[in-house]
Design a protein around this motif. Structure first.
Motif, mmCIF file in Angstrom:
data_model
loop_
_atom_site.group_PDB
_atom_site.id
_atom_site.type_symbol
_atom_site.label_atom_id
_atom_site.label_comp_id
_atom_site.label_asym_id
_atom_site.label_seq_id
_atom_site.Cartn_x
_atom_site.Cartn_y
_atom_site.Cartn_z
ATOM 1 N N SER A 1 33.658 65.412 0.518
ATOM 2 C CA SER A 1 33.840 64.394 2.040
ATOM 3 C C SER A 1 34.384 63.083 0.942
ATOM 4 O O SER A 1 34.345 63.086 -0.045
ATOM 5 C CB SER A 1 32.424 64.136 2.146
ATOM 6 N N PRO A 2 35.583 62.211 1.581
ATOM 7 C CA PRO A 2 35.532 60.994 1.063
ATOM 8 C C PRO A 2 34.698 59.816 1.013
ATOM 9 O O PRO A 2 35.423 59.242 -0.026
ATOM 10 C CB PRO A 2 36.901 60.148 2.012
ATOM 11 N N PRO B 1 26.892 59.565 0.843
ATOM 12 C CA PRO B 1 26.018 59.438 2.347
ATOM 13 C C PRO B 1 25.091 58.016 0.799
ATOM 14 O O PRO B 1 25.250 57.565 -0.403
ATOM 15 C CB PRO B 1 24.560 60.412 1.764
ATOM 16 N N SER B 2 24.136 57.318 1.779
ATOM 17 C CA SER B 2 23.741 56.175 1.730
ATOM 18 C C SER B 2 23.089 55.841 0.470
ATOM 19 O O SER B 2 22.572 55.069 -0.618
ATOM 20 C CB SER B 2 23.262 55.130 2.712
ATOM 21 N N TRP B 3 22.744 56.683 -0.066
ATOM 22 C CA TRP B 3 21.396 57.682 -0.749
ATOM 23 C C TRP B 3 21.812 57.235 -2.413
ATOM 24 O O TRP B 3 21.703 56.358 -3.612
ATOM 25 C CB TRP B 3 20.354 58.658 -1.117
ATOM 26 N N LEU B 4 23.403 57.733 -2.515
ATOM 27 C CA LEU B 4 23.870 57.569 -3.554
ATOM 28 C C LEU B 4 24.939 56.306 -3.649
ATOM 29 O O LEU B 4 25.141 55.814 -4.626
ATOM 30 C CB LEU B 4 25.563 58.811 -3.418
ATOM 31 N N MET B 5 25.029 55.346 -2.534
ATOM 32 C CA MET B 5 25.473 54.198 -3.044
ATOM 33 C C MET B 5 24.979 52.966 -2.929
ATOM 34 O O MET B 5 25.007 52.234 -3.697
ATOM 35 C CB MET B 5 26.568 53.873 -1.627
ATOM 36 N N ASP B 6 23.527 53.514 -3.320
ATOM 37 C CA ASP B 6 22.438 52.159 -2.855
ATOM 38 C C ASP B 6 21.330 53.607 -3.941
ATOM 39 O O ASP B 6 20.875 52.689 -4.480
ATOM 40 C CB ASP B 6 21.379 52.008 -1.981
ATOM 41 N N SER C 1 37.286 58.098 -3.321
ATOM 42 C CA SER C 1 38.311 57.198 -3.995
ATOM 43 C C SER C 1 37.116 56.033 -4.479
ATOM 44 O O SER C 1 38.122 55.969 -5.409
ATOM 45 C CB SER C 1 39.239 56.809 -2.600
ATOM 46 N N ASN C 2 36.086 55.898 -3.981
ATOM 47 C CA ASN C 2 35.272 54.730 -4.419
ATOM 48 C C ASN C 2 34.187 55.271 -4.890
ATOM 49 O O ASN C 2 33.226 56.067 -4.835
ATOM 50 C CB ASN C 2 35.346 53.370 -3.140
ATOM 51 N N SER D 1 24.076 58.772 -19.874
ATOM 52 C CA SER D 1 24.789 60.376 -20.005
ATOM 53 C C SER D 1 26.189 59.688 -18.689
ATOM 54 O O SER D 1 25.243 60.205 -17.578
ATOM 55 C CB SER D 1 24.693 60.920 -20.894
ATOM 56 N N LEU D 2 27.424 59.793 -18.478
ATOM 57 C CA LEU D 2 27.783 59.731 -17.622
ATOM 58 C C LEU D 2 29.054 60.717 -17.594
ATOM 59 O O LEU D 2 30.358 60.282 -18.501
ATOM 60 C CB LEU D 2 28.360 57.943 -17.258
ATOM 61 N N ARG D 3 30.093 61.427 -16.924
ATOM 62 C CA ARG D 3 30.786 62.911 -16.772
ATOM 63 C C ARG D 3 31.300 62.366 -15.774
ATOM 64 O O ARG D 3 30.649 62.785 -14.751
ATOM 65 C CB ARG D 3 30.958 63.891 -17.514
ATOM 66 N N LEU D 4 32.803 62.028 -15.111
ATOM 67 C CA LEU D 4 33.332 61.704 -14.559
ATOM 68 C C LEU D 4 34.380 63.048 -14.403
ATOM 69 O O LEU D 4 35.795 62.653 -15.477
ATOM 70 C CB LEU D 4 34.358 60.708 -13.961
ATOM 71 N N GLN D 5 34.499 63.887 -13.738
ATOM 72 C CA GLN D 5 35.900 65.179 -14.360
ATOM 73 C C GLN D 5 36.505 65.075 -12.864
ATOM 74 O O GLN D 5 36.040 66.196 -11.982
ATOM 75 C CB GLN D 5 35.323 66.342 -14.726
ATOM 76 N N ASP D 6 37.669 65.361 -12.732
ATOM 77 C CA ASP D 6 38.266 65.845 -11.532
ATOM 78 C C ASP D 6 38.065 65.318 -10.849
ATOM 79 O O ASP D 6 37.518 65.681 -9.091
ATOM 80 C CB ASP D 6 38.261 66.845 -10.973
ATOM 81 N N LEU D 7 38.202 63.695 -10.200
ATOM 82 C CA LEU D 7 38.094 63.071 -9.040
ATOM 83 C C LEU D 7 40.057 62.102 -9.416
ATOM 84 O O LEU D 7 39.904 61.086 -8.943
ATOM 85 C CB LEU D 7 37.716 61.686 -9.452
ATOM 86 N N PRO D 8 40.429 63.347 -8.181
ATOM 87 C CA PRO D 8 42.431 62.809 -8.496
ATOM 88 C C PRO D 8 42.717 61.418 -7.543
ATOM 89 O O PRO D 8 43.726 60.613 -7.770
ATOM 90 C CB PRO D 8 42.866 63.910 -7.699
ATOM 91 N N GLU D 9 41.241 60.762 -6.324
ATOM 92 C CA GLU D 9 41.314 59.804 -5.759
ATOM 93 C C GLU D 9 41.043 58.677 -5.683
ATOM 94 O O GLU D 9 41.249 57.684 -5.458
ATOM 95 C CB GLU D 9 41.038 60.786 -4.060
ATOM 96 N N VAL D 10 40.592 58.622 -6.882
ATOM 97 C CA VAL D 10 40.225 57.297 -7.970
ATOM 98 C C VAL D 10 40.859 56.824 -8.492
ATOM 99 O O VAL D 10 41.553 57.333 -9.754
ATOM 100 C CB VAL D 10 39.102 57.743 -8.680
#
Length: 212
Positions: free
Chosen positions: A62-63, A66-71, A91-92, A104-113
């Motif tokens: 999904s692009p 949900p609200s619990w992740l955005m907050d 993308s956001n 610890s934070l890992r961001l992998q394979d998010l081509p639209e960001v």
């Protein structure tokens, strides 16, 4: 294999929010599997308890979230580790910077960001305890802003006061502005523009506000 969930009632019936002993949660769909429900709708029913320490999300198509992740700082203030893998449409990013315990934070394979900026760190005092940050396979990522405008208009370096290790790989278009964050160990692979931006920092008026 969350693609096997056919009805939202199945996810709602798990009542994850009530399972206060749950510390680690890995949510994922099988790559290229047929999905019966929209990922955002399904993920919206899988709200973890506030006790959660470790969250992983994989193959989410999904692009938006949900609200619990955005907050997330309100819903999951005790998180110490987050990993996002293979999110081809997002993308956001959520304001992970406001999580007080994140290490610890890992961001992998998010081509639209395309940018890592204010929306990501969410305000002053971002990532107060983050020790390890990994960015990988982010072909669309072009800019990472490492400062925040202060009250007097002067740019302040506010992110990652505790950062120990920064690992960047396969981010061919990424440039750091105005300079990298402080860290003890920095590993950069297959990310030529990152190297170019570091060379520019050394000859600019900004100079490095980080470990040489």
């Amino acid at each position: 294999s969350l693609e096997n969930v056919r009805f939202l009632e199945e996810a709602r019936g798990l009542k994850l929010l009530t399972k206060q002993n749950l510390l680690t949660l890995k949510l994922g769909w099988t790559l290229r599997a047929v999905r019966h429900l929209k990922e955002k709708d399904l993920l919206g029913q899988l709200v973890p308890p506030m006790s959660l320490k470790d969250l992983s999300l994989k193959c989410y198509y999904s692009p938006s979230f949900p609200s619990w992740l955005m907050d997330i700082s309100h819903h999951l203030p005790n998180l110490t580790s987050i990993a996002l893998y293979n999110l081809p449409a997002c993308s956001n990013l959520p304001p992970f910077g406001q999580l007080p315990c994140l290490e610890s934070l890992r961001l992998q394979d998010l081509p639209e960001v395309a940018k890592i900026d204010r929306g990501f760190f969410g305000g002053k005092g971002a990532f107060p305890r983050l020790a390890k940050f990994t960015l990988g396979i982010m072909e669309g990522l072009e800019e990472w802003t490492t400062t925040y405008p202060g009250e007097d208009g002067v740019e302040e370096f506010i992110m990652f006061p505790m950062l120990d290790e920064l690992y960047v790989y396969s981010c061919p278009r990424l440039r750091l502005k105005p300079c990298p964050p402080k860290c003890r160990r920095c590993i950069i692979m297959w990310s030529d523009q990152v190297i170019s931006s570091l060379e520019e920092v050394q000859t600019s008026s900004h100079r490095w506000n980080s470990t040489p």
